[in-house]
Scaffold this motif. Structure first.
Motif, PDB file in Angstrom:
ATOM      1  N   PRO A   8       0.809  -1.214   0.000  1.00 32.06           N
ATOM      2  CA  PRO A   8       0.000   0.000   0.000  1.00 32.06           C
ATOM      3  C   PRO A   8       0.844   1.268   0.000  1.00 32.06           C
ATOM      4  O   PRO A   8       2.023   1.267   0.356  1.00 32.06           O
ATOM      5  N   VAL A   9       0.208   2.373  -0.403  1.00 28.56           N
ATOM      6  CA  VAL A   9       0.829   3.696  -0.405  1.00 28.56           C
ATOM      7  C   VAL A   9       0.452   4.419   0.880  1.00 28.56           C
ATOM      8  O   VAL A   9      -0.701   4.346   1.330  1.00 28.56           O
ATOM      9  N   ILE A  10       1.408   5.112   1.484  1.00 24.74           N
ATOM     10  CA  ILE A  10       1.126   5.969   2.635  1.00 24.74           C
ATOM     11  C   ILE A  10       1.067   7.414   2.159  1.00 24.74           C
ATOM     12  O   ILE A  10       2.011   7.911   1.544  1.00 24.74           O
ATOM     13  N   TYR A  11      -0.063   8.077   2.404  1.00 24.25           N
ATOM     14  CA  TYR A  11      -0.212   9.513   2.200  1.00 24.25           C
ATOM     15  C   TYR A  11      -0.346  10.125   3.600  1.00 24.25           C
ATOM     16  O   TYR A  11      -1.207   9.700   4.384  1.00 24.25           O
ATOM     17  N   SER A  12       0.446  11.124   3.915  1.00 24.53           N
ATOM     18  CA  SER A  12       0.365  11.713   5.252  1.00 24.53           C
ATOM     19  C   SER A  12       0.644  13.208   5.211  1.00 24.53           C
ATOM     20  O   SER A  12       1.585  13.655   4.556  1.00 24.53           O
ATOM     21  N   ASN A  13      -0.211  13.962   5.886  1.00 25.59           N
ATOM     22  CA  ASN A  13       0.018  15.384   6.124  1.00 25.59           C
ATOM     23  C   ASN A  13      -0.276  15.650   7.601  1.00 25.59           C
ATOM     24  O   ASN A  13      -0.449  14.705   8.372  1.00 25.59           O
ATOM     25  N   SER A  14      -0.334  16.894   8.016  1.00 20.93           N
ATOM     26  CA  SER A  14      -0.467  17.219   9.437  1.00 20.93           C
ATOM     27  C   SER A  14      -1.765  16.652  10.014  1.00 20.93           C
ATOM     28  O   SER A  14      -2.857  17.141   9.719  1.00 20.93           O
ATOM     29  N   GLY A  15      -1.651  15.611  10.826  1.00 23.75           N
ATOM     30  CA  GLY A  15      -2.801  15.077  11.541  1.00 23.75           C
ATOM     31  C   GLY A  15      -3.625  14.066  10.785  1.00 23.75           C
ATOM     32  O   GLY A  15      -4.594  13.523  11.343  1.00 23.75           O
ATOM     33  N   TYR A  16      -3.299  13.770   9.531  1.00 24.26           N
ATOM     34  CA  TYR A  16      -4.127  12.830   8.770  1.00 24.26           C
ATOM     35  C   TYR A  16      -3.242  11.890   7.965  1.00 24.26           C
ATOM     36  O   TYR A  16      -2.281  12.313   7.321  1.00 24.26           O
ATOM     37  N   THR A  17      -3.589  10.595   8.004  1.00 24.86           N
ATOM     38  CA  THR A  17      -2.844   9.588   7.257  1.00 24.86           C
ATOM     39  C   THR A  17      -3.812   8.636   6.587  1.00 24.86           C
ATOM     40  O   THR A  17      -4.844   8.276   7.160  1.00 24.86           O
ATOM     41  N   ASN A  18      -3.464   8.228   5.374  1.00 25.95           N
ATOM     42  CA  ASN A  18      -4.229   7.208   4.679  1.00 25.95           C
ATOM     43  C   ASN A  18      -3.257   6.193   4.125  1.00 25.95           C
ATOM     44  O   ASN A  18      -2.291   6.536   3.455  1.00 25.95           O
ATOM     45  N   MET A  19      -3.510   4.934   4.433  1.00 25.32           N
ATOM     46  CA  MET A  19      -2.685   3.828   3.947  1.00 25.32           C
ATOM     47  C   MET A  19      -3.578   3.003   3.036  1.00 25.32           C
ATOM     48  O   MET A  19      -4.500   2.323   3.502  1.00 25.32           O
ATOM     49  N   THR A  20      -3.342   3.075   1.730  1.00 27.07           N
ATOM     50  CA  THR A  20      -4.302   2.551   0.776  1.00 27.07           C
ATOM     51  C   THR A  20      -3.603   2.108  -0.508  1.00 27.07           C
ATOM     52  O   THR A  20      -2.469   2.509  -0.781  1.00 27.07           O
ATOM     53  N   PHE A  21      -4.282   1.291  -1.303  1.00 27.28           N
ATOM     54  CA  PHE A  21      -3.763   0.907  -2.613  1.00 27.28           C
ATOM     55  C   PHE A  21      -4.233   1.872  -3.708  1.00 27.28           C
ATOM     56  O   PHE A  21      -3.842   1.729  -4.864  1.00 27.28           O
ATOM     57  N   LYS A  22      -5.065   2.858  -3.340  1.00 24.58           N
ATOM     58  CA  LYS A  22      -5.579   3.800  -4.327  1.00 24.58           C
ATOM     59  C   LYS A  22      -4.488   4.803  -4.719  1.00 24.58           C
ATOM     60  O   LYS A  22      -3.843   5.396  -3.858  1.00 24.58           O
ATOM     61  N   THR A  23      -4.321   5.033  -6.009  1.00 18.21           N
ATOM     62  CA  THR A  23      -3.270   5.947  -6.486  1.00 18.21           C
ATOM     63  C   THR A  23      -3.816   7.087  -7.342  1.00 18.21           C
ATOM     64  O   THR A  23      -3.044   7.937  -7.779  1.00 18.21           O
ATOM     65  N   THR A  24      -5.123   7.112  -7.605  1.00 11.85           N
ATOM     66  CA  THR A  24      -5.707   8.207  -8.377  1.00 11.85           C
ATOM     67  C   THR A  24      -6.893   8.802  -7.637  1.00 11.85           C
ATOM     68  O   THR A  24      -7.637   8.083  -6.955  1.00 11.85           O
ATOM     69  N   ASP A  25      -7.037  10.118  -7.774  1.00 12.64           N
ATOM     70  CA  ASP A  25      -8.156  10.837  -7.159  1.00 12.64           C
ATOM     71  C   ASP A  25      -8.314  10.485  -5.683  1.00 12.64           C
ATOM     72  O   ASP A  25      -9.412  10.243  -5.180  1.00 12.64           O
ATOM     73  N   LYS A  26      -7.199  10.486  -4.975  1.00 16.71           N
ATOM     74  CA  LYS A  26      -7.204  10.185  -3.551  1.00 16.71           C
ATOM     75  C   LYS A  26      -7.468  11.458  -2.765  1.00 16.71           C
ATOM     76  O   LYS A  26      -6.713  12.416  -2.837  1.00 16.71           O
ATOM     77  N   GLU A  27      -8.585  11.457  -2.012  1.00 10.71           N
ATOM     78  CA  GLU A  27      -8.918  12.613  -1.181  1.00 10.71           C
ATOM     79  C   GLU A  27      -8.068  12.594   0.087  1.00 10.71           C
ATOM     80  O   GLU A  27      -8.034  11.595   0.811  1.00 10.71           O
ATOM     81  N   GLN A  28      -7.403  13.686   0.343  1.00  8.37           N
ATOM     82  CA  GLN A  28      -6.552  13.821   1.528  1.00  8.37           C
ATOM     83  C   GLN A  28      -7.133  14.907   2.419  1.00  8.37           C
ATOM     84  O   GLN A  28      -7.173  16.081   2.051  1.00  8.37           O
ATOM     85  N   MET A  29      -7.641  14.518   3.588  1.00  8.14           N
ATOM     86  CA  MET A  29      -8.227  15.493   4.505  1.00  8.14           C
ATOM     87  C   MET A  29      -7.149  16.467   4.989  1.00  8.14           C
ATOM     88  O   MET A  29      -5.986  16.088   5.163  1.00  8.14           O
ATOM     89  N   MET A  30      -7.557  17.721   5.217  1.00 10.41           N
ATOM     90  CA  MET A  30      -6.593  18.741   5.618  1.00 10.41           C
ATOM     91  C   MET A  30      -7.057  19.459   6.880  1.00 10.41           C
ATOM     92  O   MET A  30      -8.230  19.821   7.011  1.00 10.41           O
ATOM     93  N   TYR A  31      -6.115  19.628   7.807  1.00 10.38           N
ATOM     94  CA  TYR A  31      -6.357  20.378   9.028  1.00 10.38           C
ATOM     95  C   TYR A  31      -5.539  21.660   9.059  1.00 10.38           C
ATOM     96  O   TYR A  31      -5.764  22.528   9.889  1.00 10.38           O
TER      97      TYR A  31
END
Length: 440
Positions: free
Chosen positions: A165-188
């Protein structure tokens, strides 16, 4: 305590979750809050609330401890579980609890802080009871999930063959998923940095995308992703079940920093005695390392480690043993040996409306027999299905904090609003014995 990264995970072997009508929960919440408010208002009309000179305890709630449009409560009890006072909490703020019963105020009380949230479409009532607390004090309790500002959308291009899986991470939010397109990343926070880690046939690689903003749509070229640094953590035994993560934070103040998850390794059926954790070099000033290991999926024992600051070299087991636990009808007695400072027992119950009650009791190593406190009349009206003899005992945990003195020192680090905290204060080792063997 350190902030926890809010995460979503998608696993190949996931089990479908039961979905319930959100409308039902909304109506339930409205009725619950209405009942509590009516009860508290009636108390004021009957003049049963003493003046501020009779304040039993005060709790300040901050950083969205109370979830948006939901509520919480504070209950103060004596050591026998008799209620002394309570109050409703509907937002961040400072909440004094006044004496409302005829019972005398003892030298030690139990403080129960409860709050409601919705997890995977399940209405969950959390209750945390801390025994052995001196009355008339003041705590500050912080939430770990700020209100989201919205999201950004991310797509990855020029990807090699992925092996995990791919790890996407920004301040306070992480998503560990196999999705690689149009991935919504929550923002704080906006603007913010985005950390992306991929697993490939030639090893792990990462890329940091600076300055992503709210509602932005980003196409990220991963052709120039680079190898991360890594740190090896050894285990004291071979383990089949494990969940190991590391998050990085910037700045000297751990409490005000919002971490980025840089790596997480979850058991996949392989028997191991060490892990290699990835992180970007020269980016973070410190790290938060969380570890759980278990010898097999069917074992009733789990060991935990928490470390802030440097990533540890090894998993250090607590030198304590849970010999036996006797638990029934909201009462438990623990037989344990070794070196520990705090115990935690967990009780759970799901009522006919699928509301989950999750109750943790915290206490010192000197008092190993506990009972769930009685609810106040107000809480009995608002939570009619929550009864001690309905709660099911699930686990007992022993905790040791190597840089702290005792149970009272732990509570001070966690909740004393005037305490100066150091990363080493939160170092913790524990063992948990589950009543029913299950995977966490």
């Amino acid at each position: 305590m350190s902030k926890v990264v809010n995460s979503e995970e998608i696993h190949v072997d996931f089990k479908p979750q039961r979905r319930n009508s959100m409308t039902k929960y909304s109506l339930f919440l409205v009725s619950v809050i209405a009942v509590i408010m009516t009860s508290l208002i009636s108390c004021k009309k009957n003049k049963t609330i003493p003046d501020t000179s009779q304040t039993l305890f005060t709790v300040e709630l901050a950083d969205n401890f109370i979830k948006k449009d939901l509520y919480g409560f504070i209950l103060v009890s004596d050591p026998q579980g008799n209620y002394l006072g309570d109050t409703l909490c509907q937002a961040n703020g400072r909440y004094p609890v006044f004496l409302k019963s005829a019972y005398p105020v003892p030298s030690q009380v139990a403080i129960t802080v409860g709050y409601v949230e919705i997890i995977m479409h399940t209405l969950t009532v959390h209750l945390n009871t801390y025994t052995g607390v001196a009355p008339y004090g003041e705590w500050k309790m912080k939430g770990n999930r700020p209100d989201t500002l919205g999201n950004a959308v991310v797509s990855l291009t020029n990807l090699p063959v992925l092996t995990g899986p791919v790890i996407y991470s920004n301040s306070g939010y992480t998503n560990m998923t196999f999705k690689t397109t149009d991935k919504e990343q929550m923002m704080y926070v906006s603007p913010d940095d985005l950390y992306i880690k991929i697993m490939t046939l030639t090893g792990d690689k990462f890329k940091i995308v600076p300055g992503i903003t709210l509602s932005g749509n980003y196409s990220v070229d991963m052709a120039d992703a680079v190898e991360p640094a890594n740190h090896t953590i050894s285990f004291p035994m071979m383990v089949l079940d494990y969940d190991i993560s590391v998050s990085g934070y910037k700045g000297a103040n751990l409490e005000t920093s919002i971490p980025f998850l840089t790596d997480r390794i979850i058991s996949d059926g392989s028997l191991i005695n060490k892990v290699d954790l990835d992180y970007p070099p020269s980016v973070f000033t410190g790290f938060i390392t969380e570890m759980m290991i278990r010898e097999s999926y069917t074992s009733d024992l789990q060991w935990f480690n928490h470390a802030d600051g440097d990533i540890p070299d090894q998993f250090l087991k607590i030198n304590a043993v849970i010999n036996s636990v006797s638990a029934n009808s909201g009462q438990s007695s623990i037989n344990a040996s070794g070196t520990f400072m705090m115990f935690v027992t967990n009780w759970q119950y799901t009522d006919k409306d699928n509301t989950l009650f999750d109750w943790n009791i915290f206490g010192p190593e000197t008092s190993m027999a506990i009972s769930l406190p009685s609810l106040s009349p107000n809480l009995q009206k608002s939570l009619p299905t929550l009864m001690a003899d309905s709660m099911q005992y699930t686990s007992t945990e022993l905790r040791f904090y190597p840089n702290l003195k005792n149970y009272q020192d732990i509570l001070g680090v966690l909740y004393d609003k005037d305490r100066n905290r150091q990363p080493g204060d939160f170092e913790m080792r524990s063992v948990r014995k589950n009543a029913v063997s299950k995977r966490y």
